[in-house]
Motif scaffolding. Structure first.
Motif, PDB file in Angstrom:
ATOM      1  N   ARG A  47       0.868  -1.182   0.000  1.00  0.00           N
ATOM      2  CA  ARG A  47       0.000   0.000   0.000  1.00  0.00           C
ATOM      3  C   ARG A  47       0.900   1.226   0.000  1.00  0.00           C
ATOM      4  N   ARG A  91      -6.306   6.723   3.000  1.00  0.00           N
ATOM      5  CA  ARG A  91      -5.353   7.782   3.387  1.00  0.00           C
ATOM      6  C   ARG A  91      -3.913   7.302   3.336  1.00  0.00           C
ATOM      7  N   ASP A  92      -3.728   5.990   3.486  1.00  0.00           N
ATOM      8  CA  ASP A  92      -2.381   5.417   3.489  1.00  0.00           C
ATOM      9  C   ASP A  92      -1.865   5.098   2.094  1.00  0.00           C
TER      10      ASP A  92
END
Length: 112
Positions: A47, A91-92
């Motif tokens: 991610r 958000r990551d």
């Protein structure tokens, strides 16, 4: 599960790399290194945000930071060729699943 790095590299060089542009090949190896070949936490997924990829990708003495659009083009092209799967975004960052060379459709067609 043990990763056979030699086999992965052989299949990449012999079967997958000829069907990728130089930029696609280097982006694939970058994602492979940050996912399945990560010494800390090997996983099929990573991610990461596009901005972070642009910052880490291609760092060298004569390299400038690639644009996010360039990164996005390479990622979309790799997904179209079945090399990666682009997942959800948070958000990551975006979740990328890196497909082993032996499982990429382009390779499956050619592999003996």
């Amino acid at each position: 599960m043990t990763i056979d790095t030699r086999k992965i590299l052989e299949e990449f060089v012999d079967y997958l790399m000829p069907d990728l542009s130089p930029h696609e090949a280097s982006m694939y190896v970058f994602l492979l290194r940050h996912s399945r070949l990560n010494n800390d936490t090997p996983s099929a997924t990573v991610r990461m945000g596009q901005r972070r990829i642009a910052q880490l990708y291609g760092r060298g003495p004569k390299m400038s930071v690639p644009s996010r659009q360039h990164v996005l083009r390479q990622l979309e092209s790799l997904e179209e060729k079945g090399c990666i799967k682009i997942g959800d975004t948070s958000r990551d960052g975006t979740l990328y699943t890196v497909v082993l060379p032996s499982e990429v459709p382009l390779v499956v067609e050619k592999h003996p």
